[in-house]
Design an enzyme around this catalytic site. Structure first.
Site, PDB file in Angstrom:
ATOM      1  N   ARG A  59       0.674  -0.761   0.043  1.00  0.00           N
ATOM      2  CA  ARG A  59      -0.089  -0.411   0.025  1.00  0.00           C
ATOM      3  C   ARG A  59       1.054   1.628  -0.024  1.00  0.00           C
ATOM      4  NH1 ARG A  59      -2.249   2.280   4.478  1.00  0.00           N
ATOM      5  NH2 ARG A  59      -2.011   0.166   5.611  1.00  0.00           N
ATOM      6  N   TYR A 112     -17.333  15.259 -15.834  1.00  0.00           N
ATOM      7  CA  TYR A 112     -17.303  13.698 -15.481  1.00  0.00           C
ATOM      8  C   TYR A 112     -18.862  13.302 -14.475  1.00  0.00           C
ATOM      9  CZ  TYR A 112     -17.018   9.108 -14.592  1.00  0.00           C
ATOM     10  OH  TYR A 112     -17.164   7.568 -14.593  1.00  0.00           O
ATOM     11  N   ASP A 183      -8.417  16.159 -15.078  1.00  0.00           N
ATOM     12  CA  ASP A 183      -8.555  15.804 -15.295  1.00  0.00           C
ATOM     13  C   ASP A 183      -7.885  15.092 -17.234  1.00  0.00           C
ATOM     14  OD1 ASP A 183      -9.137  13.208 -16.891  1.00  0.00           O
ATOM     15  OD2 ASP A 183     -11.676  13.033 -15.463  1.00  0.00           O
TER      16      ASP A 183
HETATM   17  C1  LIG Z   1     -13.292  11.720 -18.308  1.00  0.00           C
HETATM   18  C2  LIG Z   1     -13.549  10.658 -16.908  1.00  0.00           C
HETATM   19  N1  LIG Z   1     -12.533  10.482 -15.666  1.00  0.00           N
HETATM   20  C3  LIG Z   1     -12.454  10.324 -14.807  1.00  0.00           C
HETATM   21  C4  LIG Z   1     -13.596   8.672 -14.592  1.00  0.00           C
HETATM   22  C5  LIG Z   1     -13.003   7.736 -14.007  1.00  0.00           C
HETATM   23  O1  LIG Z   1     -12.298   7.005 -13.602  1.00  0.00           O
HETATM   24  P1  LIG Z   1     -12.406   5.047 -13.415  1.00  0.00           P
HETATM   25  O2  LIG Z   1     -13.763   4.749 -13.660  1.00  0.00           O
HETATM   26  O3  LIG Z   1     -11.142   4.940 -13.328  1.00  0.00           O
HETATM   27  O4  LIG Z   1     -12.454   5.637 -11.567  1.00  0.00           O
HETATM   28  C6  LIG Z   1     -14.088   8.184 -16.531  1.00  0.00           C
HETATM   29  C7  LIG Z   1     -14.585   7.473 -16.004  1.00  0.00           C
HETATM   30  O5  LIG Z   1     -15.069   6.782 -17.106  1.00  0.00           O
HETATM   31  C8  LIG Z   1     -14.061   9.536 -17.017  1.00  0.00           C
HETATM   32  O6  LIG Z   1     -14.642   9.066 -18.750  1.00  0.00           O
END
Ligand SMILES: Cc1ncc(COP(=O)(O)O)c(C=O)c1O
Length: 390
Positions: A59, A112, A183
């Site tokens: 971890r 997201y 992101d």
């Molecule tokens: C733009 C975006 N950011 C973050 C995520 C979240 O990622 P995870 O599904 O790996 O937790 C997603 C998942 O679909 C996504 O489309």
């Protein structure tokens, strides 16, 4: 449009990172172990005192995970990176490392959906407020920033694909003493390297293009030594959403073909978006590559975009007649996928609203995979022939 090859450090992902280690293996071993023992008392106490950095417990530190973290840090132009068990673990750990009760976050709209829900549930209960702004409107972002702690970016945004001038937004955040975070899952470091544009932290759902084969759920956070140290100090060990060694190994394999895959996704998706735009049954195509130019810093486009049908197409029939595009969530793998907006709008998860995500009931989201442009276009044409009501 550049192909994103420069200044992307291709050699660092093709060449084994671990020259001289592990018998010069081309592929690093999977350290599938939870713990690492000490040869004697002195070695153990040195580790506890922090005098020697070495793996003790997975971890905290695992060599396979570390290998992936180092590769990704290089690709993003970061000093350090941390691997997580999912993109959401990366997002929640990174955000919670920089805010506390009473703070305010400025986020671009249409992020997201599960990030939106994190903000609207756990963070809301912690009395952390989120102001949503149109990331294309830099004056609106500048007006929202004074007094905020964090600027949360995603460019292009999920579903409607609003693309922002990431460097300009990062500069605004700096001017107001606000930490910025993005992101970058959609573009991947092959097409966008936000740290080089002045953003403080980059997050990925590694489940998407970094893995590229739809066999891993993982996340990563990358940034300067100081920002990563802050995530490493508390959220990484105590929230505990650590990337597993086997998943890190799969991600290392995925990274080696990232440039090849991204070029193929770009070429097929852009061509399909252009052809869709010419159809009478299509109202709008939301694909950043259809604009006259991409925002500064975005050097290419990936396989995910959406479009809105005009009245007169039965979307259920269209989706059911596609053979190569499968009905499925997620994206970023080798396979082509479709998600109808009218299905997403049925989701019960809260908080939820069409306005928050920009999803139109007559829209569909496509992920254009690696099956080949002409085969995919034939699939769309055949499904459209079955679904057109006129
Ligand atoms: C733009 C975006 N950011 C973050 C995520 C979240 O990622 P995870 O599904 O790996 O937790 C997603 C998942 O679909 C996504 O489309």
């Amino acid at each position: 449009m550049s192909n994103g090859a420069d200044p992307f450090d291709l050699a660092s992902i093709i060449t084994a990172h671990d020259e001289g280690n592990f018998a010069d293996a081309v592929v690093p071993p999977i350290f599938q172990t939870s713990l690492f023992t000490f040869s004697d008392y002195d070695e153990m106490i040195a580790a506890y005192r922090g005098e020697k950095v070495r793996p003790t417990y997975t971890r905290g530190l695992n060599p396979t995970v570390r290998a992936f973290e180092e590769m990704l840090a290089k690709l993003e132009g970061a000093e350090d990176a941390l691997g997580f068990a999912s993109g959401m673990a990366a997002i929640s750990s990174a955000v919670l490392s920089f805010v506390e009760p009473g703070d305010r976050i400025v986020a671009v709209r249409h992020v997201y959906p599960d990030a939106f829900r994190l903000f609207g549930t756990i963070l809301k209960r912690m009395k952390i407020e989120v102001t949503y702004v149109d990331g294309r409107d830099e004056e609106a972002v500048a007006r929202a920033l004074p007094g905020a702690k964090l600027l949360y970016l995603e460019s292009p945004t999920s579903w409607v694909m609003e693309a922002h001038d990431v460097g300009a937004l990062a500069a605004l955040a700096k001017r107001h003493g606000v930490v910025s975070m993005i992101d970058n899952s959609w573009a991947s470091p092959f097409f966008q390297r936000p740290l080089t544009l002045g953003v403080d932290l980059v997050i990925h759902s590694a489940s998407k293009y970094l893995g590229g084969h739809s066999d891993v759920v993982a996340g990563i956070v990358a940034g300067s030594k100081a920002t990563i140290a802050r995530v490493k100090a508390e959220a990484y060990p105590y929230l505990g959403g650590k990337l597993s060694p086997f998943d890190a190994w799969l991600l290392i394999r995925g990274l080696r073909t990232l440039p090849l895959r991204m070029r193929a996704h770009q070429a097929s998706a852009l061509e399909i978006a252009r052809r869709l735009q010419k159809l009478d049954v299509v109202e709008t195509v939301c694909h950043p590559g259809l604009a006259n130019r991409l925002p500064a810093g975005l050097n290419g486009t990936s396989g995910l975009f959406s479009f809105i049908f005009r009245e007169g197409v039965d979307i259920r029939t269209f989706a059911d007649h596609l053979k190569l595009f499968k009905l499925g969530v997620s994206w970023g793998g080798h396979e082509s996928l479709i998600v109808p907006g009218e299905v997403v709008l049925q989701q019960k998860a809260q908080p939820n609203s069409a306005h928050a995500f920009g999803i139109h009931a007559r829209s569909v989201r496509l992920h254009v995979g690696l099956e080949g442009t002409e085969a995919l276009w034939r699939d769309i044409e055949e499904a459209l022939a079955a679904a057109s009501l006129s």
